[in-house]
Design a protein around this motif. Structure first.
Motif, short mmCIF file in Angstrom:
data_model
loop_
_atom_site.label_atom_id
_atom_site.label_comp_id
_atom_site.label_asym_id
_atom_site.label_seq_id
_atom_site.Cartn_x
_atom_site.Cartn_y
_atom_site.Cartn_z
N GLY A 102 0.81 -1.21 0.00
CA GLY A 102 0.00 0.00 0.00
C GLY A 102 0.84 1.26 0.00
N VAL A 103 1.93 1.25 0.78
CA VAL A 103 2.82 2.41 0.84
C VAL A 103 3.45 2.67 -0.52
CG1 VAL A 103 5.02 3.24 1.75
CG2 VAL A 103 3.32 2.30 3.29
N PHE A 104 3.94 1.62 -1.17
CA PHE A 104 4.57 1.79 -2.47
C PHE A 104 3.57 2.33 -3.50
CE2 PHE A 104 7.67 -1.57 -0.97
CZ PHE A 104 8.71 -0.68 -0.82
N GLY A 105 2.35 1.78 -3.47
CA GLY A 105 1.33 2.25 -4.40
C GLY A 105 1.00 3.71 -4.19
N VAL A 106 0.83 4.09 -2.94
CA VAL A 106 0.52 5.49 -2.63
C VAL A 106 1.70 6.39 -2.98
CG1 VAL A 106 0.04 7.12 -0.75
CG2 VAL A 106 -1.16 4.92 -0.84
N ALA A 107 2.92 5.94 -2.69
CA ALA A 107 4.11 6.76 -2.98
C ALA A 107 4.23 7.02 -4.48
CB ALA A 107 5.36 6.05 -2.46
N PHE A 108 4.04 5.99 -5.29
CA PHE A 108 4.10 6.19 -6.73
C PHE A 108 3.00 7.15 -7.19
CE2 PHE A 108 6.55 2.14 -7.01
CZ PHE A 108 7.63 2.64 -7.72
N GLY A 109 1.82 6.99 -6.61
CA GLY A 109 0.72 7.89 -6.96
C GLY A 109 1.03 9.32 -6.61
N VAL A 110 1.62 9.53 -5.45
CA VAL A 110 1.98 10.88 -5.02
C VAL A 110 3.01 11.48 -5.97
CG1 VAL A 110 3.15 12.20 -3.21
CG2 VAL A 110 1.39 10.52 -2.59
N VAL A 111 4.02 10.70 -6.33
CA VAL A 111 5.06 11.19 -7.23
C VAL A 111 4.47 11.58 -8.58
CG1 VAL A 111 7.11 10.52 -8.54
CG2 VAL A 111 6.93 9.94 -6.11
N PHE A 112 3.62 10.70 -9.14
CA PHE A 112 2.99 11.00 -10.43
C PHE A 112 2.17 12.28 -10.35
CE2 PHE A 112 4.49 7.13 -11.96
CZ PHE A 112 4.08 6.90 -13.26
N ALA A 113 1.36 12.38 -9.32
CA ALA A 113 0.47 13.53 -9.21
C ALA A 113 1.26 14.82 -9.02
CB ALA A 113 -0.50 13.32 -8.05
N MET A 114 2.32 14.76 -8.20
CA MET A 114 3.12 15.95 -7.96
C MET A 114 3.88 16.37 -9.23
SD MET A 114 2.60 16.95 -4.87
CE MET A 114 2.23 16.45 -3.19
N MET A 115 4.36 15.39 -9.98
CA MET A 115 5.12 15.71 -11.19
C MET A 115 4.24 16.35 -12.26
SD MET A 115 7.62 12.37 -11.58
CE MET A 115 8.07 12.88 -13.24
N THR A 116 3.03 15.86 -12.42
CA THR A 116 2.17 16.36 -13.49
C THR A 116 1.27 17.49 -13.05
OG1 THR A 116 0.41 14.75 -13.00
CG2 THR A 116 2.14 14.06 -14.52
N GLY A 117 1.04 17.60 -11.72
CA GLY A 117 0.11 18.59 -11.21
C GLY A 117 -1.34 18.21 -11.44
N ASN A 118 -1.57 16.99 -11.91
CA ASN A 118 -2.93 16.51 -12.17
C ASN A 118 -3.30 15.50 -11.08
OD1 ASN A 118 -5.33 15.49 -13.12
ND2 ASN A 118 -4.58 14.94 -15.15
N ALA A 119 -4.31 15.81 -10.31
CA ALA A 119 -4.68 14.96 -9.18
C ALA A 119 -5.12 13.57 -9.63
CB ALA A 119 -5.81 15.62 -8.38
N LYS A 120 -5.65 13.45 -10.84
CA LYS A 120 -6.07 12.13 -11.32
C LYS A 120 -4.89 11.18 -11.47
CE LYS A 120 -8.52 13.35 -14.98
NZ LYS A 120 -9.42 13.20 -16.16
N ASP A 121 -3.70 11.73 -11.64
CA ASP A 121 -2.53 10.87 -11.80
C ASP A 121 -2.15 10.17 -10.51
OD1 ASP A 121 -2.30 11.36 -14.47
OD2 ASP A 121 -0.90 13.03 -14.24
#
Length: 254
Positions: free
Chosen positions: A93-112
């Motif tokens: 769960g931590v890894f999944g959330v961490a990847f999601g946070v990185v994607f969203a922060m990089m793109t600025g799109n919350a859906k990512d």
């Protein structure tokens, strides 16, 4: 044996068979419960995404939502570490959330935030289907060690291999159906709509797949305990060596 004895014997055999089937179902249920994390594992899977979409729905703050989801994931891992429980589900769960946070922060799109998990689901669905077509169903690779049968089902237990194949097909098709709902929403829906649908689809497909796996395996032949076989072989070898040593000693005495 009188004519009255036979019905009693048949009844006893039927009772024993029913009991064996009930025991097999209970063992399968316990193993699946352990392998897939049980109720606590489901909570740990759902909670970070639920927190993210709840906070984002309220204030549209991507950073706060992402950080809150990551923090709660880390807390869940910490609780398991403190209690010395199995951490594999919490860590995933931590890894999944961490990847999601990185994607969203990089793109600025919350859906990512949801995109890595969706891609993982798609990849897992394909893995279930491809490995089954290749004759090595993924669910068998996952559950074989838990049932203490390792890969014995591939060559020594065809009924069990068939059950694993059915289960893997079920997992693959269910996850593909989930992807067929989520990916169009990723492109066409807004973040809150996607988030709430994704949260709603976390548990029901999972429970359906686990239930079908339980049905298929409960009706399959029992697993071959290869660990018990290896222990028996080791004990037999120890006895053989002891007997050989005793025989050699007697021969020297003569």
């Amino acid at each position: 044996m009188t004519s009255l004895d036979k019905p009693t014997s048949d009844t006893d055999r039927t009772t024993r068979t029913d009991q064996q089937e009930a025991d097999a179902k209970a063992v399968t249920e316990a193993v699946l419960f352990e392998a897939f994390g049980g109720v606590r594992g489901m909570v740990e899977t759902v909670l970070p995404g639920l927190l993210f979409v709840t906070i984002f729905t309220i204030n549209k703050d991507l950073h706060l939502s992402a950080i809150a989801a990551l923090v709660v994931s880390l807390v869940l891992v910490a609780v398991r570490l403190i209690r010395r429980d199995t951490v594999k589900h919490a860590f995933s769960g931590v890894f999944g959330v961490a990847f999601g946070v990185v994607f969203a922060m990089m793109t600025g799109n919350a859906k990512d935030f949801y995109l890595p998990g969706m891609l993982y689901t798609l990849g897992l669905a394909l893995a279930y289907l491809i490995t089954t077509l290749a004759g090595v169903p993924l669910i068998g690779l996952i559950l074989g060690p838990v049932f203490k049968e390792n890969l014995s089902w591939r060559t020594r237990n065809p009924g069990r291999k068939k059950a694993y194949a059915k289960s893997s097909y079920a997992w693959g098709l269910i996850l593909l159906a989930k992807c067929a709902i989520l990916f169009p929403l990723y492109w066409w829906a807004d973040t809150t709509q996607l988030g709430w649908v994704l949260v709603a689809l976390k548990i029901p497909p999972f429970l359906l797949a686990v239930y079908l796996t339980w049905v298929f395996l409960a009706k399959a032949p029992p697993p071959i305990d290869v660990f018990a076989e290896m222990e028996a072989q080791e004990q037999a070898e120890t006895v053989r060596k002891a007997e050989a040593a005793a025989a050699a000693t007697r021969h020297e005495d003569y």
